[in-house]
Design an enzyme around this catalytic site. Structure first.
Site, PDB file in Angstrom:
ATOM      1  CG  ASP A 113      36.374  15.325  18.495  1.00 16.62           C
ATOM      2  OD1 ASP A 113      35.491  15.957  19.098  1.00 16.62           O
ATOM      3  OD2 ASP A 113      36.491  14.096  18.561  1.00 16.62           O
ATOM      4  CG  ASP A 178      31.167  14.650  23.426  1.00 15.64           C
ATOM      5  OD1 ASP A 178      30.006  14.245  23.622  1.00 15.64           O
ATOM      6  OD2 ASP A 178      32.158  14.017  23.777  1.00 15.64           O
TER       7      ASP A 178
END
Ligand code: GLY
Length: 419
Positions: A113, A178
């Protein structure tokens, strides 16, 4: 006037006059940002020290995280968007403070991330200030992300080893949809350095994801697990969606946004096709509510979809919506509408979502919602976490979408004036 110019003018007029009355359109942006200024001023006052990053509401109070999660970049990102909209130094100074505190994360390699963390903060900081130090931090962050890439699997590992909800399946090299979002950082690094390795990794990841993360109808799997030695797909599953064969709304939104962005960065028509297919799945879905804000999963509670986590349907007499997924999709649809001939359908969809999100159903009254902007988001129902609450990333993509909407309106006005 030649035909091409006439066509362009007709398209411009469509944008300006088609879907909503002029005042209503102008008000979406003005109203959204007016609430944002009030809410974020109050949130900053209540939580002034950079380091505790607003994320959501828990037990009725503001819940913050300390650079140990995936969401810390969004709050400075919101501050940058407020600076972009208002031009006021107050927002710029706050944005700088909350961004610079994140610098140590440039070395983060234990999950994927870093793209969200650094590009939403330092990416906007560099875009709006041109400060070269921010550029260097972003390039170092891109190098960190590349450490999770493996040529054999052809993708970037999202999470480290973990088990599925059934407690049996093991995920050795889990990649989640994602992750498409983190590629923007890599394309940036190639653009800045001229070193093609970053874009090579981004493109390899995007192509592998296109092969393994989608069903025939372009709905997405949340998690694909790979064998690191052979590159073989081991599982196609979910962690935050309803069931392995369902379509988690935010995951689909990440796919639409991710391929639209990948097309912007490369002009590879295959990415544009992926963006359109995944967007069309969303827009044509019979279970998309009338206001354009999806249920947290397109298939939640439906026959034929069996969760392997403890689902208690009595807890959900109505299926929760996810305004975060709607905000991400709206922002993506606005960009996608620029890239295709029939772009007006994406523009119309984005405008519809934005007017829903800007209504009192979703947009908080000043002084409520712990000073977040949007209500009715879902973090993860299988985790029992963040159900029908605000989420900082919903606010981030909502503000981004409002700015994109305004930019397109202004450019349409300019074009019309030049005819
Ligand atoms: N990237 C985690 C989520 O969308 O919830």
């Amino acid at each position: 006037m030649n035909m091409k110019k006439y066509g362009l003018m007709a398209f411009t007029c469509f944008f300006l006059f088609s879907c909503q009355p002029q005042d209503a359109k102008k008000n979406i942006v003005e109203h959204g940002f007016r609430i944002a200024e009030e809410q974020l001023s109050a949130q900053l006052k209540e939580n002034p020290e950079p380091g505790k990053y607003p994320r959501t509401i828990k037990d009725g109070k503001l819940y913050t995280t300390r650079m140990n999660d995936w969401t810390e970049g969004f709050y400075p990102g919101c501050l940058w968007y407020l600076y972009e909209y208002t031009g006021e130094d107050l927002w710029k100074q706050a944005a700088i403070q909350w961004t610079e505190t994140l610098e140590p994360l440039k070395k983060l390699t234990n999950h994927h991330d870093i793209g969200f963390l650094m590009y939403c903060s330092f990416g906007n900081a560099y875009r709006l200030t041109g400060n070269e130090r921010y550029k260097d931090i972003l390039i170092e962050s891109a190098r960190s992300l590349c450490t999770r890439f493996n040529e054999k699997t052809g993708c970037i590992e999202s999470w480290n080893y973990r088990k599925a909800w059934n407690g049996k399946d093991e995920w050795f090299y889990p990649v989640i949809i994602d992750n498409m979002m983190n590629l923007e950082l890599l394309y940036f690094a190639t653009r800045m350095t001229g070193d093609t390795i970053y874009a090579h990794i981004a493109n390899t990841h995007a192509m592998t994801t296109a092969r393994n993360h989608f069903r025939q109808d372009y709905s997405s799997y949340h998690v694909v697990d790979y064998d690191e030695q052979t590159g073989q797909v081991l599982h196609q599953a979910t962690c935050q969606g309803f069931s392995d064969n369902s379509t988690w709304a935010r995951g689909q939104a990440w796919a639409i946004y991710g391929y639209t962005m990948a097309y912007r960065e490369t002009r590879n028509p295959y990415y544009l096709q992926m963006a359109c297919h995944t967007a069309d799945f969303w827009l044509n879905h019979p279970n998309l509510p009338e206001d354009g804000v999806p249920y947290w999963d397109f298939n939640a509670g439906q026959d034929g979809y069996v969760p392997d986590w403890k689902y208690a349907p009595q807890r959900f007499p109505t299926i929760p919506r996810d305004a975060s997924a709607a905000a991400i999709a709206a922002s993506a649809f606005l960009e996608l509408s620029d890239y295709v001939e029939n772009g007006s359908k994406y523009w119309t969809a984005a405008e519809h979502i934005l007017s829903s999100l800007t209504s009192s159903e979703y947009l908080a009254q000043p002084g409520t919602n712990c000073n977040f902007l949007l209500k009715h988001c879902v973090g993860s129902i299988p985790h029992g976490n963040e159900i029908d609450v605000p989420l900082v990333y919903a606010d981030y993509y909502y503000l981004e979408a409002l700015l994109r909407y305004r930019a397109k309106q202004e450019s349409a006005h300019r074009q019309l004036a030049s005819y």
